[in-house]
Motif scaffolding. Structure first.
Motif, PDB file in Angstrom:
ATOM      1  N   SER A 290      16.169   5.266 -15.358  1.00 42.06           N
ATOM      2  CA  SER A 290      17.581   5.601 -15.484  1.00 42.06           C
ATOM      3  C   SER A 290      18.253   6.586 -14.385  1.00 42.06           C
ATOM      4  CB  SER A 290      17.355   6.791 -16.788  1.00 42.06           C
ATOM      5  OG  SER A 290      16.745   7.841 -16.576  1.00 42.06           O
TER       6      SER A 290
ATOM      7  N   GLN B  96      21.614   3.727 -11.897  1.00 38.52           N
ATOM      8  CA  GLN B  96      22.642   3.482 -12.725  1.00 38.52           C
ATOM      9  C   GLN B  96      23.392   2.159 -12.535  1.00 38.52           C
ATOM     10  OE1 GLN B  96      23.109   5.234 -15.668  1.00 38.52           O
ATOM     11  NE2 GLN B  96      21.981   7.045 -15.531  1.00 38.52           N
ATOM     12  N   GLU B  97      23.371   1.701 -11.237  1.00 40.30           N
ATOM     13  CA  GLU B  97      24.504   0.777 -10.846  1.00 40.30           C
ATOM     14  C   GLU B  97      23.902  -0.661 -11.287  1.00 40.30           C
ATOM     15  OE1 GLU B  97      22.550   1.706  -7.212  1.00 40.30           O
ATOM     16  OE2 GLU B  97      23.200   2.728  -8.858  1.00 40.30           O
TER      17      GLU B  97
ATOM     18  N   THR C 151      24.038  -2.298 -13.906  1.00 36.87           N
ATOM     19  CA  THR C 151      23.425  -2.515 -15.367  1.00 36.87           C
ATOM     20  C   THR C 151      24.000  -2.921 -16.288  1.00 36.87           C
ATOM     21  OG1 THR C 151      21.998  -0.606 -14.473  1.00 36.87           O
ATOM     22  CG2 THR C 151      22.215  -0.871 -16.773  1.00 36.87           C
TER      23      THR C 151
ATOM     24  N   ILE D 136      30.380   4.208 -10.836  1.00 36.83           N
ATOM     25  CA  ILE D 136      29.552   5.505 -11.247  1.00 36.83           C
ATOM     26  C   ILE D 136      30.535   6.883 -11.188  1.00 36.83           C
ATOM     27  CG2 ILE D 136      27.645   6.828 -10.642  1.00 36.83           C
ATOM     28  CD1 ILE D 136      26.770   4.083 -11.652  1.00 36.83           C
TER      29      ILE D 136
ATOM     30  N   PHE E 151      21.463   5.946 -19.782  1.00 37.32           N
ATOM     31  CA  PHE E 151      22.156   5.041 -18.826  1.00 37.32           C
ATOM     32  C   PHE E 151      23.674   5.057 -19.009  1.00 37.32           C
ATOM     33  CE2 PHE E 151      17.943   3.567 -19.337  1.00 37.32           C
ATOM     34  CZ  PHE E 151      17.603   3.181 -18.030  1.00 37.32           C
ATOM     35  N   LEU E 152      24.508   5.185 -18.111  1.00 32.92           N
ATOM     36  CA  LEU E 152      25.919   5.014 -18.164  1.00 32.92           C
ATOM     37  C   LEU E 152      26.633   3.911 -18.792  1.00 32.92           C
ATOM     38  CD1 LEU E 152      27.007   6.694 -14.855  1.00 32.92           C
ATOM     39  CD2 LEU E 152      27.084   7.734 -16.894  1.00 32.92           C
TER      40      LEU E 152
END
Length: 297
Positions: A74, A77-78, A80, A107, A223-224
């Protein structure tokens, strides 16, 4: 606990030899094989990614170089795609499912905006930032209203398979929406069922995403991309609940508590079963409770 590692063919062969007697069917075209033992599920993807799940996941993954000090999945983040659903636990209102794509450029914006799991944000904050996210972040939203939900539950789907179908479809549609510059490194679903169960149901769907799909518990807090989807889905669900309240003439509560039983009973007395069918998920136990409160057999 979920651990995802990139393993070579020799390491994958080692897993295959060690756990061969514990193989379980894996119908997904992206899965090479699956293993299920007490306290451990291992999913080996064709790409070389291997996911360890369960209380024994750390021990099993440690045989291939994993340690707690390693960078968590995790942390990256990018690039995704993350999905989440809202409305599954509410008697009234529809079921909203959203897939969102988060790139490296997103992000800082998301962190500055205060993006978090929708369960940690009040409805006022949800309504404030959801429209901003909808404009800024590439996403796909699907909402099944109660009328349609009740129709498909009675015929082709159950409470789990309908979510599988919706998550699968939003991912498929979002992939089509992305352009050639949008690189997808992982697809994360906030787990609502086991990977084996998900594969069982998704194999029956017509459309299938190009990228591998990983189910991770509590992914919305890791996860964002999943957090973004949870916020947009929550806002969509709240809008649907508000619109249904106006249409039926009752203030429909979220959730499935005693308040929902009382409102449902009032609807039954005035609008009958048709009124409930257009506003609520009838397979919930609340339906029978409301009937008793309304004196309906």
């Amino acid at each position: 606990m979920n651990i995802v590692l990139e393993l070579n063919m020799q390491e994958i062969k080692k897993i295959e030899n060690k756990y061969k007697s514990y193989f379980v069917p894996a119908k997904s075209p992206y899965v090479k094989f699956m293993v299920k033992t007490p306290g451990l599920v291992i999913t080996v993807y064709n790409s070389g990614k291997v996911m360890f799940q369960g209380e024994k996941s750390e021990s099993a993954a440690s045989e291939f170089g994993y340690s707690k000090e390693d960078t968590k999945t995790s942390d990256k983040q990018e690039n995704t795609i993350g999905t989440d659903e809202v409305g599954n636990g509410s008697f009234f209102g529809g079921l909203a499912v959203v897939a969102s794509y988060v790139s490296n450029q997103d992000i800082e914006f998301l962190k500055d905006l205060g993006v978090d799991d929708s369960k940690n944000l009040n409805d006022a904050k949800i309504r404030q930032i959801a429209p901003i996210l909808e404009k800024k972040i590439k996403h796909v939203s699907l909402l099944v209203n109660p009328t349609k939900y009740n129709e498909v539950i009675e015929t082709d789907y159950n409470a789990v398979s309908i979510k599988v179908a919706l998550h699968n479809q939003v991912i498929f549609l979002l992939e089509k929406k992305l352009d050639s510059n949008d690189k997808v490194e992982k697809v994360i679903i906030d787990a609502f069922t086991s990977p084996a169960n998900y594969q069982k149901y998704v194999s029956k769907e017509r459309n299938h995403p190009q990228n591998e799909v990983t189910l991770i518990q509590k992914a919305e807090s890791q996860f964002l991309a999943v957090a973004v989807s949870s916020i947009i889905a929550r806002n969509l669900f709240l809008e649907n609940l508000s619109n249904l309240s106006k249409e039926i003439g009752f203030s429909l509560p979220s959730g499935a508590g005693s308040k929902s039983d009382k409102v449902a009973a009032s609807i039954l007395k005035i609008k009958g079963m048709t009124g409930l069918q257009t506003t609520a998920k009838l397979h919930f136990k609340n339906t029978e409770k409301a009937k008793k409160l309304a004196g309906i057999k």
